[in-house]
Design a protein around this motif. Structure first.
Motif, PDB file in Angstrom:
ATOM      1  N   PRO A   1       0.869 -17.623  10.232  1.00  0.00           N
ATOM      2  CA  PRO A   1       2.205 -17.196  10.679  1.00  0.00           C
ATOM      3  C   PRO A   1       2.171 -16.689  12.118  1.00  0.00           C
ATOM      4  CG  PRO A   1       1.253 -15.576   9.197  1.00  0.00           C
ATOM      5  CD  PRO A   1       0.303 -16.739   9.209  1.00  0.00           C
ATOM      6  N   ASP A   2       2.860 -17.370  13.011  1.00  0.00           N
ATOM      7  CA  ASP A   2       2.824 -17.014  14.429  1.00  0.00           C
ATOM      8  C   ASP A   2       3.422 -15.639  14.708  1.00  0.00           C
ATOM      9  OD1 ASP A   2       1.576 -19.370  15.138  1.00  0.00           O
ATOM     10  OD2 ASP A   2       3.452 -20.432  15.553  1.00  0.00           O
ATOM     11  N   HIS A   3       4.357 -15.205  13.863  1.00  0.00           N
ATOM     12  CA  HIS A   3       5.035 -13.939  14.141  1.00  0.00           C
ATOM     13  C   HIS A   3       4.217 -12.726  13.682  1.00  0.00           C
ATOM     14  CE1 HIS A   3       6.059 -14.686   9.945  1.00  0.00           C
ATOM     15  NE2 HIS A   3       6.411 -13.412   9.827  1.00  0.00           N
TER      16      HIS A   3
ATOM     17  N   HIS B   1      14.682 -15.451  16.108  1.00  0.00           N
ATOM     18  CA  HIS B   1      14.000 -15.836  14.867  1.00  0.00           C
ATOM     19  C   HIS B   1      12.753 -16.643  15.159  1.00  0.00           C
ATOM     20  CE1 HIS B   1      15.433 -20.155  14.591  1.00  0.00           C
ATOM     21  NE2 HIS B   1      16.261 -19.678  15.490  1.00  0.00           N
ATOM     22  N   THR B   2      11.813 -16.625  14.219  1.00  0.00           N
ATOM     23  CA  THR B   2      10.528 -17.305  14.364  1.00  0.00           C
ATOM     24  C   THR B   2      10.640 -18.756  13.923  1.00  0.00           C
ATOM     25  OG1 THR B   2       9.294 -15.267  14.005  1.00  0.00           O
ATOM     26  CG2 THR B   2       8.125 -17.336  13.598  1.00  0.00           C
ATOM     27  N   THR B   3      10.078 -19.655  14.734  1.00  0.00           N
ATOM     28  CA  THR B   3      10.006 -21.077  14.387  1.00  0.00           C
ATOM     29  C   THR B   3       8.569 -21.539  14.577  1.00  0.00           C
ATOM     30  OG1 THR B   3      10.322 -22.082  16.579  1.00  0.00           O
ATOM     31  CG2 THR B   3      12.305 -21.287  15.438  1.00  0.00           C
ATOM     32  N   PRO B   4       8.184 -22.704  14.036  1.00  0.00           N
ATOM     33  CA  PRO B   4       6.823 -23.219  14.263  1.00  0.00           C
ATOM     34  C   PRO B   4       6.497 -23.404  15.736  1.00  0.00           C
ATOM     35  CG  PRO B   4       7.885 -24.395  12.468  1.00  0.00           C
ATOM     36  CD  PRO B   4       8.946 -23.537  13.086  1.00  0.00           C
ATOM     37  N   GLY B   5       7.535 -23.586  16.564  1.00  0.00           N
ATOM     38  CA  GLY B   5       7.320 -23.762  17.999  1.00  0.00           C
ATOM     39  C   GLY B   5       7.445 -22.480  18.785  1.00  0.00           C
ATOM     40  N   GLY B   6       7.428 -21.336  18.116  1.00  0.00           N
ATOM     41  CA  GLY B   6       7.573 -20.062  18.793  1.00  0.00           C
ATOM     42  C   GLY B   6       8.941 -19.451  18.532  1.00  0.00           C
TER      43      GLY B   6
ATOM     44  N   LEU C   1      13.032 -18.428  24.478  1.00  0.00           N
ATOM     45  CA  LEU C   1      13.105 -17.116  25.127  1.00  0.00           C
ATOM     46  C   LEU C   1      13.069 -17.226  26.646  1.00  0.00           C
ATOM     47  CD1 LEU C   1      10.869 -14.652  23.063  1.00  0.00           C
ATOM     48  CD2 LEU C   1      13.251 -15.255  22.751  1.00  0.00           C
ATOM     49  N   THR C   2      12.490 -18.305  27.149  1.00  0.00           N
ATOM     50  CA  THR C   2      12.385 -18.467  28.603  1.00  0.00           C
ATOM     51  C   THR C   2      13.746 -18.571  29.272  1.00  0.00           C
ATOM     52  OG1 THR C   2      12.104 -20.855  28.235  1.00  0.00           O
ATOM     53  CG2 THR C   2      10.101 -19.526  28.533  1.00  0.00           C
TER      54      THR C   2
ATOM     55  N   SER D   1       6.432 -13.207  24.196  1.00  0.00           N
ATOM     56  CA  SER D   1       6.404 -14.360  23.298  1.00  0.00           C
ATOM     57  C   SER D   1       7.072 -14.053  21.964  1.00  0.00           C
ATOM     58  CB  SER D   1       4.954 -14.800  23.040  1.00  0.00           C
ATOM     59  OG  SER D   1       4.213 -13.746  22.450  1.00  0.00           O
ATOM     60  N   GLN D   2       7.224 -12.755  21.645  1.00  0.00           N
ATOM     61  CA  GLN D   2       7.787 -12.373  20.356  1.00  0.00           C
ATOM     62  C   GLN D   2       8.534 -11.059  20.503  1.00  0.00           C
ATOM     63  OE1 GLN D   2       7.300 -14.075  17.360  1.00  0.00           O
ATOM     64  NE2 GLN D   2       8.408 -12.629  16.070  1.00  0.00           N
TER      65      GLN D   2
END
Length: 775
Positions: free
Chosen positions: A90-92, A678-683, A708-709, A718-719
């Motif tokens: 989980p990236d988050h 919200h969190t996605t597989p791509g960030g 976010l950019t 990034s989060q």
């Protein structure tokens, strides 16, 4: 919106906490029992010259040290999300952990006392700790090429402290290290040695530089690991992993009853302040990869010429004999002639022993697996050794590879002579009876098993010729065509070198708190943790009717805080930290709050305020309604969890991280608008949504996801973990300010009114503790 329910889990959690109290320990440091399990690690070996400044540094460090309760909670959540995502990390969920240990000279420095222990029995673990690793070098085989004179740390400038840092994110780890080095320097300290470590890439992931799965066989700990009801004495879900008493690894707990006196652990000499602590041995073990594999091929060639191995065997087969497992971690007992077909997906097995292989015909007696943990099957002087005695030597192993993998093309950092190896660590209650015994009696002892003719020789993976400890000769056992036993002697050179070693002690949190005042006994100073769950704020909820007061949700805990206002906003702890489950609305089924959104038309209605609480159950995010009212405020809820799919605006969203009011649109009496992160597989991404401010709270998506950019004010983030409007700074001169919490930092951003909602950074990142400073 439709209603769905999810099962309640608090009863099961409460039962687990009662049966496994060590899982929720706030005294034991986190790496000892839970294990940090991070891809990026660093160990800083520290020396201080000013005791007063050193104690002040420690006082600032203690709130950042992770406990077993914190690390376990994170690991459980991580595993749940990973399982729900089909094995994807989980990236988050990312965190940086710290643990701290002190050497005997370190205790002398922090306390200002020359004599730390009332009595130190000779050749006891206290004696070894007081002497230090360098003085014990010959005992453990650190001679010849391993001699302390060749070490990078541990035999020069005294090491006072060992600071272990571990993170999911390399950049974040570097940032934390820089902050610590700055703080250490201000305290008059120096970093004697900076040991980096990282999970190896590609097909070496989870393996050491030789290509073998690392950390395969770990003991279970009673009171922490759950017992298998179908196989008492073993860990549930881990076949073959035995449960050992906590006292094998923590001071102050019951130990294994082996039937023999364990004189190296003098229970009556262990002071009370050592309870919940563990001895931490740290070693740098350099690995000569081409040298070792070259030796594997030479040994194989000699054995083939002697007719001691089948002619079709290869270097992989021989390397597995020297280690005792295949590269995947699969045992030779279960896969004697060839490895499993899928190396990467093979689960290492521990459900075996050597009772049926006393001569080492399948798993050689010189293999690393047998020399470091002989299980059942050790025969000394022709008599079987009770496996219980061997279990009393177990250690909890931690460690991480360092350096780039070897590559024959000689690319930068990957040449044969470039530094690489294992940053080894282990925890135990008895240095002499566990770590030193393994090294002295098993690993480097050619006469193990005892009085075997010819001898089995030393550990073929990590040992070899070490004058005067061992001549490096192994005896390979096999049978000839007639079935007669034969032993073929082979000479080994050492290709794993000790380049540093320190004996440290990882104290309990209370003992660390006392050390900040230069003592080991007495009252415990009140130094609350700054990161109940990895220094991340999951949600910040204003207390209704009480300006400047908030509830800060951090992992499984909630803290009442109040901001001090002013240009440099900090906060004061406004009450006791408590479990999330202490709130009636969250007591059933909520382990951790992910984020909270106030209902737009439920402010002060019937004396209550309404909220949507988002949280995760079994890897899937859900939400429930919550109301807060009364004096003092009390929460309530029907406890009914509903899926995200009931929100029209959340199509495609699986994990909501934060909401942020759109400042000049949110004042509409009919509806309110929000940016949803919200969190996605791509960030992490964000979108805008609208919610009706009445009735059924109908919602819709205003525009699709963007990265976010797109926000200049969020560059470098990034989060986003949580967002909270800054009081008194909403729509002031056409701009609104917000606190943005991310990782262990926060910044202030400004968002302008108008269709473009131009944003800017008002205040750059500051460490979270500067906002969240208990006082």
């Amino acid at each position: 919106m439709t209603t769905a329910t999810t099962p309640s889990v608090p009863a099961a959690r409460a039962a687990t906490d009662t049966a496994l109290p060590l899982r929720r320990s706030t005294q034991v440091q986190g790496d000892i029992l839970a294990g940090f399990r991070k891809d990026h690690t660093t160990v800083l070996f520290l020396h201080f010259s000013d005791p007063v400044k050193a104690r002040q540094w420690l006082k600032e460090l203690v709130p950042r040290i992770a406990t077993v309760a914190q690390v376990t909670a994170f690991n459980e959540e991580f595993s749940s999300h990973r399982s729900a995502a089909g094995g994807q990390d989980p990236d988050h969920l990312k965190v940086t952990w710290l643990n701290f240990g002190v050497t005997h000279p370190g205790l002398q420095l922090f306390t200002g006392k020359e004599q730390i222990f009332d009595k130190v029995p000779p050749e006891s673990t206290l004696d070894a700790y007081v002497q230090g690793a360098a003085a014990r070098a010959e005992i453990v085989g650190d001679v010849d090429v391993n001699a302390p004179s060749k070490w990078l740390y541990g035999n020069g400038q005294p090491v006072h402290g060992v600071l272990t840092l571990a993170s999911d994110d390399d950049e974040e780890l570097i940032h934390v290290i820089e902050l610590q080095k700055e703080a250490i320097g201000k305290a008059g300290g120096v970093v004697v040695y900076h040991q980096k470590g990282a999970t190896l890439p590609g097909n070496l992931t989870g393996k050491d530089h030789f290509g073998f799965k690392d950390g395969v066989s770990q003991p279970g700990v009673a009171g922490y690991d759950e017992e298998d009801p179908e196989n008492p004495g073993y860990v549930k879900g881990k076949p073959g992993t035995k449960l050992l008493p906590a006292g094998e690894f923590l001071i102050g707990y019951d130990r294994l009853s082996t039937g023999n006196p364990r004189t190296s652990y003098p229970a009556d000499a262990m002071p009370a302040w050592m309870k919940d602590g563990s001895f931490h041995v740290v070693r740098r073990m350099a690995q000569d990869v081409p040298g070792w594999w070259g030796q594997v091929e030479q040994v194989l060639d000699q054995l083939k010429k002697a007719g001691a191995v089948p002619p079709e065997t290869n270097a992989e087969w021989m390397g597995a004999r020297m280690v005792g497992r295949w590269g995947s971690g699969a045992s030779l007992i279960k896969c004697p002639m060839k490895p499993p077909s899928d190396d990467q997906d093979t689960e290492p097995d521990n459900d075996f022993d050597f009772a049926d292989d006393p001569d080492g015909l399948v798993t050689p007696l010189y293999s690393h697996t047998r020399k470091s943990a002989p299980r059942a099957g050790l025969v000394n002087d022709g008599k079987k050794v009770d496996a219980l005695l061997n279990e009393g030597r177990r250690i909890i192993r931690r460690g991480s590879p360092y350096g780039k993998p070897f590559s024959p093309d000689g690319s930068v950092g990957s040449a044969a002579d470039d530094p690489r190896g294992m940053a080894f660590g282990c925890y135990q209650a008895d240095i002499v009876g566990q770590f030193e015994f393994i090294q002295r009696k098993w690993t480097n002892n050619s006469d193990n098993p005892q009085n075997r003719k010819p001898p089995a020789g030393p550990d073929a993976m990590i040992s070899g010729k070490l004058t005067p400890v061992t001549d490096g000769r192994i005896g390979h056992e096999s049978t000839n065509a007639q079935g007669t036993r034969m032993s073929t002697p082979v000479q080994l050179t050492t290709f794993v070198l000790t380049q540093g070693c320190v004996y440290s002690f990882a104290p309990s949190m209370n003992t660390l708190r006392r050390l900040t005042e230069g003592r080991l006994d007495g009252d415990v100073p009140d130094i609350p943790s700054l990161h109940p769950h990895g220094a991340r704020i999951n949600a910040m909820l204003p207390v209704p009717g009480e300006p400047s007061r908030y509830w800060s949700f951090q992992g499984p805990l909630v803290r009442p805080v109040t901001d001090a206002r002013g240009e440099r906003t900090t906060d004061l702890l406004a009450g006791s930290t408590a479990p999330v489950s202490s709130w009636p609305a969250l007591a059933s089924g909520v382990d951790k709050v992910d984020t909270i959104l106030p209902m737009p038309d439920q402010t002060g209605t019937d004396g209550k305020d309404g909220y949507w609480v988002f949280h995760t159950v079994a890897g899937a995010q859900v939400y429930r309604n919550m109301a807060i009212g009364g004096t003092p405020p009390v929460s309530s809820s029907d406890g009914q969890d509903k899926p995200l799919s009931t929100w029209n605006s959340l199509g495609g969203v699986t994990h909501v991280d934060a909401f942020m009011k759109v400042p000049d649109v949110a004042t509409d009496a009919e509806q309110q608008s929000y940016w949803l992160f919200h969190t996605t597989p791509g960030g992490q991404k964000y979108r805008m949504i609208k919610i009706q401010a009445y009735g059924g709270h109908g919602d819709e998506k205003v525009y699709d996801d963007s990265p976010l950019t797109s926000w200049p004010s969020l560059q470098g983030i990034s989060q986003v973990d949580a967002i909270q409007p800054v009081p008194g700074k909403q729509r002031e001169n056409g701009e609104s300010w917000y606190w943005v919490f991310h990782k262990d930092s926060y910044r202030v951003i400004g968002v302008a009114d108008g269709s473009s909602h131009a944003d800017r950074v008002v205040q750059n990142d500051r460490p979270f503790h500067e906002w969240n400073s208990p006082s």
